[in-house]
Design a protein around this motif. Structure first.
Motif, PDB file in Angstrom:
ATOM      1  N   TYR A   1      -7.252   5.003   8.426  1.00  0.00           N
ATOM      2  CA  TYR A   1      -8.145   4.870   7.268  1.00  0.00           C
ATOM      3  C   TYR A   1      -9.591   5.049   7.707  1.00  0.00           C
ATOM      4  CZ  TYR A   1      -4.144   3.012   4.703  1.00  0.00           C
ATOM      5  OH  TYR A   1      -2.921   2.866   4.094  1.00  0.00           O
TER       6      TYR A   1
ATOM      7  N   GLU B   1     -12.683   3.362   3.335  1.00  0.00           N
ATOM      8  CA  GLU B   1     -11.363   2.934   2.871  1.00  0.00           C
ATOM      9  C   GLU B   1     -10.955   1.604   3.470  1.00  0.00           C
ATOM     10  OE1 GLU B   1      -9.140   7.262   2.311  1.00  0.00           O
ATOM     11  OE2 GLU B   1      -9.394   6.429   4.317  1.00  0.00           O
TER      12      GLU B   1
ATOM     13  N   ILE C   1     -10.036  -3.331   2.284  1.00  0.00           N
ATOM     14  CA  ILE C   1      -8.707  -3.899   2.566  1.00  0.00           C
ATOM     15  C   ILE C   1      -8.701  -4.806   3.793  1.00  0.00           C
ATOM     16  CG2 ILE C   1      -7.512  -1.985   1.430  1.00  0.00           C
ATOM     17  CD1 ILE C   1      -6.893  -0.829   4.196  1.00  0.00           C
TER      18      ILE C   1
ATOM     19  N   THR D   1      -0.485  -5.819   3.396  1.00  0.00           N
ATOM     20  CA  THR D   1      -0.151  -4.397   3.227  1.00  0.00           C
ATOM     21  C   THR D   1       0.285  -4.089   1.792  1.00  0.00           C
ATOM     22  OG1 THR D   1       2.097  -4.860   4.013  1.00  0.00           O
ATOM     23  CG2 THR D   1       0.508  -4.091   5.630  1.00  0.00           C
ATOM     24  N   SER D   2       0.872  -5.075   1.137  1.00  0.00           N
ATOM     25  CA  SER D   2       1.336  -4.866  -0.246  1.00  0.00           C
ATOM     26  C   SER D   2       0.175  -4.680  -1.219  1.00  0.00           C
ATOM     27  CB  SER D   2       2.193  -6.052  -0.693  1.00  0.00           C
ATOM     28  OG  SER D   2       1.448  -7.260  -0.603  1.00  0.00           O
TER      29      SER D   2
ATOM     30  N   ILE E   1      -2.653  -2.818  -0.468  1.00  0.00           N
ATOM     31  CA  ILE E   1      -3.456  -1.635  -0.144  1.00  0.00           C
ATOM     32  C   ILE E   1      -3.486  -0.644  -1.298  1.00  0.00           C
ATOM     33  CG2 ILE E   1      -3.653   0.382   1.360  1.00  0.00           C
ATOM     34  CD1 ILE E   1      -2.449  -1.270   3.623  1.00  0.00           C
ATOM     35  N   ALA E   2      -2.318  -0.287  -1.828  1.00  0.00           N
ATOM     36  CA  ALA E   2      -2.253   0.722  -2.889  1.00  0.00           C
ATOM     37  C   ALA E   2      -2.992   0.269  -4.139  1.00  0.00           C
ATOM     38  CB  ALA E   2      -0.800   1.041  -3.212  1.00  0.00           C
TER      39      ALA E   2
ATOM     40  N   TYR F   1      -4.104   4.333  -3.568  1.00  0.00           N
ATOM     41  CA  TYR F   1      -3.182   5.140  -2.757  1.00  0.00           C
ATOM     42  C   TYR F   1      -2.974   4.391  -1.442  1.00  0.00           C
ATOM     43  CZ  TYR F   1      -7.643   6.420  -0.641  1.00  0.00           C
ATOM     44  OH  TYR F   1      -8.877   6.360  -0.062  1.00  0.00           O
ATOM     45  N   LYS F   2      -2.048   4.893  -0.640  1.00  0.00           N
ATOM     46  CA  LYS F   2      -1.804   4.255   0.657  1.00  0.00           C
ATOM     47  C   LYS F   2      -1.292   5.314   1.635  1.00  0.00           C
ATOM     48  CE  LYS F   2       1.737   1.358   1.206  1.00  0.00           C
ATOM     49  NZ  LYS F   2       2.548   0.104   1.228  1.00  0.00           N
ATOM     50  N   TYR F   3      -1.928   5.412   2.816  1.00  0.00           N
ATOM     51  CA  TYR F   3      -1.448   6.306   3.868  1.00  0.00           C
ATOM     52  C   TYR F   3      -0.288   5.690   4.647  1.00  0.00           C
ATOM     53  CZ  TYR F   3      -5.789   8.921   3.130  1.00  0.00           C
ATOM     54  OH  TYR F   3      -6.810   9.648   2.588  1.00  0.00           O
TER      55      TYR F   3
ATOM     56  N   ASP G   1       1.353   1.363   5.890  1.00  0.00           N
ATOM     57  CA  ASP G   1       1.055  -0.057   6.056  1.00  0.00           C
ATOM     58  C   ASP G   1       0.122  -0.300   7.232  1.00  0.00           C
ATOM     59  OD1 ASP G   1       2.715  -0.631   3.941  1.00  0.00           O
ATOM     60  OD2 ASP G   1       4.426  -1.217   5.192  1.00  0.00           O
TER      61      ASP G   1
END
Length: 373
Positions: free
Chosen positions: A335, A339, A343, A348-349, A351-352, A357-359, A361
């Motif tokens: 990231y 970005e 966060i 991790t849940s 992030i999106a 969006y999420k690249y 976890d």
């Protein structure tokens, strides 16, 4: 014993220092001719050879009226611009007389820090070897700035050893190897024939400045050997001003100092992350995250990150530090800084939902992470 250690070598990187092929007046073409004969003798035995050669600045400084090392970056770059073509002409003529073709490859650290350009450089070098051409590599001193410098050609040669998947790095210097103390000051200095592992004591023995015409002393050579060892390659430091030194090495003579490869070889990609890709920032993580990375082989998640420093984009390398600022690892980040900031410390849940969006976890995946030894 030495012959057994070198018996498996199929591809070798040979680094040629300025002090080996030049003096205060400029290039010594007789030395270049001697080295070319040695290299061709190795090729006749079936070895593939890649050269990393200094000497461009030494070859060009005379036209600028400079004696000794240029004292400014612009002067050094001007000397390199004049001298690089002279250096390559000398190599071309020397190797042509042996029926061998050569190719010039100029690199900056940026060329190897970018993974795509790194792989492209490797493909180019492998193609040259496939066509039986000797690559001659140097740093592109005419355009390089501090941010993209290798620092010295000893460091570059270690990177090229990894880049070309070579099993031996041979550093031609103007001294006979590593001594327990400076042989120029202490007549009783003892040459060390073999080094199993580069320790702080070994590094201390190598301390001191280099010659007037080069940028690296013995310390940079020992550091290069340490980096090559982690990739799984041995390194030999020998006196390149001795005619016939290379064939004698491969005949098994106990010349110079041989640094053994590390037993726990580092994967090529992790070696690239550790030593070639330049860090662009720092992440400060809590103790739980540090333990998970160091002891349990985990990836770095955003929940363990408590602070950042510097600016970086996705795919850049960053240093990982504990909350006291002590660096313990280096990795490639998933990231960018804009970005990552929203966060930090999050699960991790989340992030999106936060970014849209999420690249993935992981902020730094364990496959792209190298722990400090």
């Amino acid at each position: 014993m030495r012959k057994n250690l070198l018996g498996h070598v199929k591809r070798v990187v040979i680094k040629i220092g300025s002090g080996v092929i030049s003096d205060q007046k400029g290039l010594e073409e007789g030395q270049i001719a001697s080295i070319s004969r040695d290299v061709c003798a190795l090729r006749a035995r079936g070895l593939e050879v890649v050269l990393v050669s200094s000497g461009a600045v030494a070859a060009g400084r005379g036209d600028l009226g400079i004696t000794g090392r240029p004292q400014s970056i612009p002067l050094k770059q001007a000397a390199a611009a004049i001298g690089q073509s002279r250096l390559m002409r000398a190599y071309k003529e020397a190797f042509n007389s042996q029926g061998t073709k050569v190719a010039q490859v100029l690199l900056t650290r940026d060329d190897l820090a970018n993974r795509r350009r790194y792989l492209n450089a490797r493909n180019t070098l492998m193609t040259l070897l496939e066509y039986d051409i000797v690559p001659i590599i140097n740093e592109n001193d005419t355009v390089v700035v501090d941010e993209i410098r290798f620092g010295d050609n000893d460091n570059l040669s270690a990177m090229v050893t990894n880049l070309t998947e070579s099993s031996l790095l041979t550093i031609l210097s103007d001294v006979d190897g590593l001594y327990d103390k400076d042989p120029r000051k202490h007549p009783d200095a003892r040459r060390i024939s073999e080094v199993e592992r580069v320790t702080e004591e070994i590094e201390a023995m190598a301390g001191g400045a280099g010659s007037l015409v080069g940028t690296g002393g013995m310390f940079t050579k020992v550091r290069a050997a340490k980096r090559a060892a982690l990739y799984g390659a041995g390194t030999i430091i020998v006196n390149g001003r001795i005619p016939g030194i290379l064939p004698r090495l491969f005949d098994g003579e106990e010349l110079g100092t041989y640094f053994l490869p590390a037993r726990d070889r580092m994967a090529a990609k992790k070696h690239w992350i550790a030593f070639t890709k330049k860090p662009r920032g720092k992440l400060f993580v809590d103790e739980g995250a540090r333990r998970a990375l160091m002891e349990n082989g985990k990836s770095l998640l955003p929940s363990g990150i408590k602070g950042v420093e510097g600016g970086f984009e996705r795919g850049d390398a960053v240093r990982l530090c504990d909350l006291d600022g002590v660096e313990f690892a280096k990795g490639v980040i998933n990231y960018s800084l804009p970005e990552l900031l929203p966060i930090l410390g999050k699960k991790t849940s989340e992030i999106a939902a936060i970014l849209g969006y999420k690249y993935g976890d992981e902020v730094v995946h364990r496959d792209n992470l190298v722990l400090n030894k």
